[in-house]
Design a protein around this motif. Structure first.
Motif, PDB file in Angstrom:
ATOM      1  N   ASN A 183      -6.242   2.115   1.158  1.00  0.00           N
ATOM      2  CA  ASN A 183      -5.480   1.379   0.144  1.00  0.00           C
ATOM      3  C   ASN A 183      -4.524   0.381   0.774  1.00  0.00           C
ATOM      4  OD1 ASN A 183      -5.428   4.486  -1.535  1.00  0.00           O
ATOM      5  ND2 ASN A 183      -6.784   2.786  -1.979  1.00  0.00           N
ATOM      6  N   GLY A 241       0.798  -1.229   0.000  1.00  0.00           N
ATOM      7  CA  GLY A 241       0.000   0.000   0.000  1.00  0.00           C
ATOM      8  C   GLY A 241       0.828   1.276   0.000  1.00  0.00           C
ATOM      9  N   PRO A 242       0.194   2.389  -0.390  1.00  0.00           N
ATOM     10  CA  PRO A 242       0.864   3.699  -0.430  1.00  0.00           C
ATOM     11  C   PRO A 242       0.681   4.459   0.885  1.00  0.00           C
ATOM     12  CG  PRO A 242      -1.296   3.906  -1.393  1.00  0.00           C
ATOM     13  CD  PRO A 242      -1.212   2.492  -0.852  1.00  0.00           C
ATOM     14  N   TRP A 243       1.311   5.637   0.971  1.00  0.00           N
ATOM     15  CA  TRP A 243       1.246   6.437   2.201  1.00  0.00           C
ATOM     16  C   TRP A 243       0.040   7.375   2.224  1.00  0.00           C
ATOM     17  CZ3 TRP A 243       1.183  11.405   0.531  1.00  0.00           C
ATOM     18  CH2 TRP A 243       1.817  11.694  -0.685  1.00  0.00           C
ATOM     19  N   LYS A 275       2.054  -4.977   3.360  1.00  0.00           N
ATOM     20  CA  LYS A 275       3.256  -4.139   3.460  1.00  0.00           C
ATOM     21  C   LYS A 275       2.813  -2.689   3.267  1.00  0.00           C
ATOM     22  CE  LYS A 275       6.861  -1.864   1.965  1.00  0.00           C
ATOM     23  NZ  LYS A 275       6.764  -0.474   2.339  1.00  0.00           N
ATOM     24  N   CYS A 305      -5.202   9.721  -5.213  1.00  0.00           N
ATOM     25  CA  CYS A 305      -4.993   9.254  -6.585  1.00  0.00           C
ATOM     26  C   CYS A 305      -6.093   9.759  -7.505  1.00  0.00           C
ATOM     27  CB  CYS A 305      -4.915   7.738  -6.622  1.00  0.00           C
ATOM     28  SG  CYS A 305      -6.344   6.945  -5.871  1.00  0.00           S
ATOM     29  N   GLU A 347       1.623  13.788 -12.648  1.00  0.00           N
ATOM     30  CA  GLU A 347       0.895  13.778 -11.385  1.00  0.00           C
ATOM     31  C   GLU A 347       1.575  14.743 -10.395  1.00  0.00           C
ATOM     32  OE1 GLU A 347       0.961  10.061  -9.111  1.00  0.00           O
ATOM     33  OE2 GLU A 347      -1.208  10.254  -8.865  1.00  0.00           O
ATOM     34  N   GLY A 395       0.077   2.167  -5.721  1.00  0.00           N
ATOM     35  CA  GLY A 395       1.197   3.093  -5.588  1.00  0.00           C
ATOM     36  C   GLY A 395       1.479   3.770  -6.903  1.00  0.00           C
ATOM     37  N   SER A 396       2.705   4.207  -7.075  1.00  0.00           N
ATOM     38  CA  SER A 396       3.057   4.970  -8.268  1.00  0.00           C
ATOM     39  C   SER A 396       3.178   4.058  -9.490  1.00  0.00           C
ATOM     40  CB  SER A 396       4.384   5.687  -8.038  1.00  0.00           C
ATOM     41  OG  SER A 396       5.403   4.724  -7.823  1.00  0.00           O
ATOM     42  N   ARG A 418     -10.482  -2.857  -8.312  1.00  0.00           N
ATOM     43  CA  ARG A 418     -11.036  -3.143  -6.985  1.00  0.00           C
ATOM     44  C   ARG A 418     -12.548  -2.882  -7.088  1.00  0.00           C
ATOM     45  NH1 ARG A 418      -8.032   1.647  -5.570  1.00  0.00           N
ATOM     46  NH2 ARG A 418      -6.592   0.515  -4.243  1.00  0.00           N
ATOM     47  N   LEU A 423      -2.631   2.413  -9.869  1.00  0.00           N
ATOM     48  CA  LEU A 423      -1.473   3.306  -9.985  1.00  0.00           C
ATOM     49  C   LEU A 423      -1.861   4.791 -10.045  1.00  0.00           C
ATOM     50  CD1 LEU A 423       0.441   1.017 -12.500  1.00  0.00           C
ATOM     51  CD2 LEU A 423       0.477   0.955  -9.997  1.00  0.00           C
ATOM     52  N   SER A 451       3.239   1.510   3.455  1.00  0.00           N
ATOM     53  CA  SER A 451       4.353   2.407   3.136  1.00  0.00           C
ATOM     54  C   SER A 451       5.168   2.681   4.397  1.00  0.00           C
ATOM     55  CB  SER A 451       3.802   3.718   2.579  1.00  0.00           C
ATOM     56  OG  SER A 451       4.841   4.673   2.519  1.00  0.00           O
ATOM     57  N   SER A 452       6.477   2.785   4.237  1.00  0.00           N
ATOM     58  CA  SER A 452       7.317   3.107   5.396  1.00  0.00           C
ATOM     59  C   SER A 452       7.058   4.532   5.874  1.00  0.00           C
ATOM     60  CB  SER A 452       8.793   2.940   5.040  1.00  0.00           C
ATOM     61  OG  SER A 452       9.092   3.682   3.882  1.00  0.00           O
TER      62      SER A 452
HETATM   63  P1  NDP Z   1       5.093   4.137  -4.257  1.00  0.00           P
HETATM   64  O1  NDP Z   1       4.946   3.461  -5.560  1.00  0.00           O
HETATM   65  O2  NDP Z   1       6.291   4.927  -3.998  1.00  0.00           O
HETATM   66  O3  NDP Z   1       5.000   3.070  -3.067  1.00  0.00           O
HETATM   67  C1  NDP Z   1       3.896   2.209  -2.891  1.00  0.00           C
HETATM   68  C2  NDP Z   1       4.303   1.058  -1.991  1.00  0.00           C
HETATM   69  O4  NDP Z   1       5.273   0.254  -2.657  1.00  0.00           O
HETATM   70  C3  NDP Z   1       4.965   1.488  -0.688  1.00  0.00           C
HETATM   71  O5  NDP Z   1       4.595   0.606   0.336  1.00  0.00           O
HETATM   72  C4  NDP Z   1       6.438   1.342  -1.015  1.00  0.00           C
HETATM   73  O6  NDP Z   1       7.252   1.214   0.124  1.00  0.00           O
HETATM   74  C5  NDP Z   1       6.413   0.074  -1.825  1.00  0.00           C
HETATM   75  N1  NDP Z   1       7.555  -0.151  -2.692  1.00  0.00           N
HETATM   76  C6  NDP Z   1       8.550   0.715  -3.045  1.00  0.00           C
HETATM   77  N2  NDP Z   1       9.421   0.102  -3.885  1.00  0.00           N
HETATM   78  C7  NDP Z   1       8.963  -1.156  -4.072  1.00  0.00           C
HETATM   79  C8  NDP Z   1       9.422  -2.262  -4.854  1.00  0.00           C
HETATM   80  N3  NDP Z   1      10.492  -2.181  -5.614  1.00  0.00           N
HETATM   81  N4  NDP Z   1       8.706  -3.405  -4.814  1.00  0.00           N
HETATM   82  C9  NDP Z   1       7.571  -3.496  -4.066  1.00  0.00           C
HETATM   83  N5  NDP Z   1       7.099  -2.478  -3.308  1.00  0.00           N
HETATM   84  C10 NDP Z   1       7.787  -1.317  -3.320  1.00  0.00           C
HETATM   85  O7  NDP Z   1       3.760   5.000  -4.098  1.00  0.00           O
HETATM   86  P2  NDP Z   1       3.445   6.061  -2.981  1.00  0.00           P
HETATM   87  O8  NDP Z   1       3.465   5.410  -1.643  1.00  0.00           O
HETATM   88  O9  NDP Z   1       4.300   7.251  -3.209  1.00  0.00           O
HETATM   89  O10 NDP Z   1       1.914   6.416  -3.270  1.00  0.00           O
HETATM   90  C11 NDP Z   1       1.514   7.455  -4.086  1.00  0.00           C
HETATM   91  C12 NDP Z   1       1.134   6.932  -5.451  1.00  0.00           C
HETATM   92  O11 NDP Z   1       0.109   5.973  -5.313  1.00  0.00           O
HETATM   93  C13 NDP Z   1       0.558   7.999  -6.355  1.00  0.00           C
HETATM   94  O12 NDP Z   1       1.071   7.837  -7.645  1.00  0.00           O
HETATM   95  C14 NDP Z   1      -0.934   7.719  -6.340  1.00  0.00           C
HETATM   96  O13 NDP Z   1      -1.609   8.166  -7.492  1.00  0.00           O
HETATM   97  C15 NDP Z   1      -0.933   6.234  -6.233  1.00  0.00           C
HETATM   98  N6  NDP Z   1      -2.206   5.758  -5.693  1.00  0.00           N
HETATM   99  C16 NDP Z   1      -3.063   5.107  -6.530  1.00  0.00           C
HETATM  100  C17 NDP Z   1      -4.312   4.722  -6.097  1.00  0.00           C
HETATM  101  C18 NDP Z   1      -5.262   4.010  -7.013  1.00  0.00           C
HETATM  102  O14 NDP Z   1      -6.270   3.503  -6.541  1.00  0.00           O
HETATM  103  N7  NDP Z   1      -5.003   3.948  -8.310  1.00  0.00           N
HETATM  104  C19 NDP Z   1      -4.757   4.988  -4.718  1.00  0.00           C
HETATM  105  C20 NDP Z   1      -3.766   5.652  -3.904  1.00  0.00           C
HETATM  106  C21 NDP Z   1      -2.539   6.018  -4.395  1.00  0.00           C
HETATM  107  P3  NDP Z   1       7.928   2.520   0.770  1.00  0.00           P
HETATM  108  O15 NDP Z   1       6.873   3.563   0.909  1.00  0.00           O
HETATM  109  O16 NDP Z   1       8.376   2.037   2.076  1.00  0.00           O
HETATM  110  O17 NDP Z   1       8.999   2.935  -0.170  1.00  0.00           O
END
Ligand code: NDP
Length: 515
Positions: free
Chosen positions: A159, A151-153, A177, A283, A382, A227-228, A461, A250, A179-180
């Motif tokens: 999420n 999940g994201p932060w 897992k 997002c 974004e 996430g991203s 989802r 994403l 976000s940190s």
């Molecule tokens: P990131 O992609 O940076 O991180 C998402 C998660 O992946 C975090 O837990 C991160 O850990 C982990 N991660 C990082 N590197 C890896 C890897 N190589 N393999 C597996 N997991 C990894 O996204 P953000 O947390 O910055 O979230 C923001 C993004 O999420 C935006 O782009 C937003 O649009 C999108 N988002 C999309 C949604 C949707 O429904 N489409 C909903 C909410 C957000 P760590 O944080 O510890 O680095």
């Protein structure tokens, strides 16, 4: 907000493990430390989750649903604690925690508890082929096993745990897992699930950095990633090595189209709210607005006037501020870069436009920009901040063309008083969802699948697909009337084969009349 520190937790063998410091982005205060799990640590968690999975599945829908409903009551009783944790680790406002996150989860727990058995019921299918007459065909759903949710932060509850609920209801165990940058809400949820009667090891939290997430991709049987787009592609590439199925939610760059016949007051209120809510770190927030020429000045004037009244600062309980903090420094730098790029290329800042850091926190002022165009990053990449860039367009055709001129396709909106026209335009937007005269609230429509087009994701989802993806399908065919031998079994005989050939001719040789 978080920082990795090495060797701070002594282990029985005398070694230390890295921990992650978690700070409140609105104040800079440290609010916790969590383990940074390495590959072996993740492997151990997945093994524990795998061992308990069969008994969790055997509990059945009613048994699992009862625990989810207990959890809903726990979350409702503990709502202040949950919202406080969300605000502290993410810097969001109380309302963003309560209404966008807690409410969604309370609703989702009941929804999946009720619907899982319906969406995953065996499907009995009549065979279409005359060669299969008499057979009973069943399509059934069976859980993957251990689902890894990453999940994201920006939404530490929705999420993260929110996406685990349908996975659990389908009979999987889950390793999450978070976000940190914002892991504490997930740990609180694990506590709530224990108190709600969830058996040990059914839901485990793997705290840590990106490497922890990457290890989870290696061990899990299915990965749901939010996430991203950049990291989503890495997850998919990594999952390809073990042929692990993934679903990816994403990034987005959601367009809002305002037609000349729109209710300008509602459209302006919506543009402001859905671009600034959660500090714009959603997002599906409004990231760019296209307004038809005749109402452009009126619309821009209204949005700017309303934006000037927004209060920003450290969220201190209900009703304290409308816009909270930016969750980490790099995100604030990105917002700053997008605004600077736009201004250098001719955009005008009507409100805000700069960082607003105070009291150790990270803030970006609510910002309204006019005279923007697609040469600017703020209209194409974004931004994920409290910004609303508003572009003038000649007509709805131009707006649609510009809305679709994006690598993203997550959510979108069209504002017009003519509902038929609104629906017509909505069908032409290349996005996983389009609202007419509203934005983002479609996320609460749990009955219908929601996912991104283009680089905004893969899979969905919500809706039947939102839980079926957590399962493998198995086909069961039962031969009810089984002869000792079928006519086409060995040995092959010329006369029989010729007869079968004639039968094929009769069945399939009639052209259009035989449809
Ligand atoms: P990131 O992609 O940076 O991180 C998402 C998660 O992946 C975090 O837990 C991160 O850990 C982990 N991660 C990082 N590197 C890896 C890897 N190589 N393999 C597996 N997991 C990894 O996204 P953000 O947390 O910055 O979230 C923001 C993004 O999420 C935006 O782009 C937003 O649009 C999108 N988002 C999309 C949604 C949707 O429904 N489409 C909903 C909410 C957000 P760590 O944080 O510890 O680095």
């Amino acid at each position: 907000m978080s920082t990795v520190e090495q060797q701070t937790q002594p282990q029985p063998n005398g070694a230390g493990i890295a921990t992650i410091r978690v700070d409140n982005p609105a104040t800079g205060a440290t609010i916790g430390h969590i383990p940074n799990l390495d590959r072996d640590g993740v492997g151990e968690l997945v093994a524990r989750a795998r061992a308990i999975q069969p008994s969790w599945e055997a509990l059945g829908y009613d048994g699992r649903g009862a625990i989810m409903l207990e959890m809903r009551a726990w979350m409702s009783r503990n709502r202040d604690r949950i919202v406080e944790t969300l605000c502290e680790e993410n810097g969001k406002t109380w309302e963003d925690g309560l209404l966008a996150e807690l409410l969604y989860n309370l609703d989702a727990l009941g929804f999946w508890a009720r619907k899982a058995s319906k969406y995953l019921a065996d499907e009995k299918v009549r065979p279409h082929s005359p060669f299969l007459f008499g057979n009973r065909l069943i399509e059934r759903y069976r859980p993957h096993g251990v689902v890894g949710v990453i999940g994201p932060w920006n939404y530490p509850l929705n999420n993260n745990f929110g996406d685990a609920v349908p996975a659990l209801m389908a009979g999987n165990t889950v390793v999450l897992k978070p976000s940190s940058l914002a892991p504490l809400t997930s740990l609180l949820i694990a506590e709530g699930l224990r108190e709600s009667g969830l058996p040990e090891d059914v839901f485990l939290v793997a705290t840590g950095s990106g490497d922890t997430g990457s290890a989870l991709v290696d061990f899990a049987d299915f990965v749901h990633f939010t996430g991203s787009t950049e990291i989503g592609k890495k997850v998919m590439a990594r999952a390809a090595e073990t042929l692990t199925p993934v679903s990816l939610e994403l990034g987005g760059k959601d367009p809002m189209i305002v037609c000349a016949d729109a209710d300008v007051e509602r459209a302006a209120n919506s543009a402001l709210f859905y671009s600034m809510q959660n500090g714009g770190q959603t997002c599906i927030s409004v990231e760019r607005v296209y307004v038809e020429e005749p109402i452009y000045e009126e619309f821009v004037g209204k949005v700017a006037a309303k934006a000037r009244n927004l209060r920003q600062g450290v969220p201190r309980g209900p009703g304290s501020v409308e816009v909270g903090a930016v969750t980490y420094p790099e995100q604030a730098e990105l917002i700053e870069r997008h605004v600077r790029d736009a201004v250098e290329k001719g955009a005008k800042v009507l409100v805000g436009g700069a960082r607003n850091d105070a009291d150790g926190g990270i803030f970006f002022q609510p910002t309204v920009l006019r005279d923007v165009d697609h040469s600017m990053e703020i209209m194409t990449e974004e931004t994920f901040g409290p910004t609303v860039p508003i572009m003038r367009v000649g007509d709805a055709e131009e707006a649609i063309r510009l809305a679709n001129d994006s690598r993203y396709g997550l959510d979108s909106s069209v504002f017009t008083r003519d509902l038929e026209k609104g629906e017509r335009l909505a069908r032409r937007v290349q996005a996983g969802a389009t609202c007419v005269n509203d934005c983002s609230t479609n996320y609460f429509a749990l009955e219908v699948p929601f996912g991104g087009m283009k680089e905004s994701g893969m899979g969905a989802r919500h809706g039947p697909k939102g839980i079926q993806k957590y399962c493998q399908t198995q086909q069961i065919m039962v031969k009810r009337f089984a002869a000792k031998k079928e006519i086409y079994f060995f040995p092959y005989r010329r006369r029989v084969t010729k007869g079968l050939g004639r039968l094929l001719g009769l069945l399939y040789g009639r052209g259009r009349r035989g449809r």
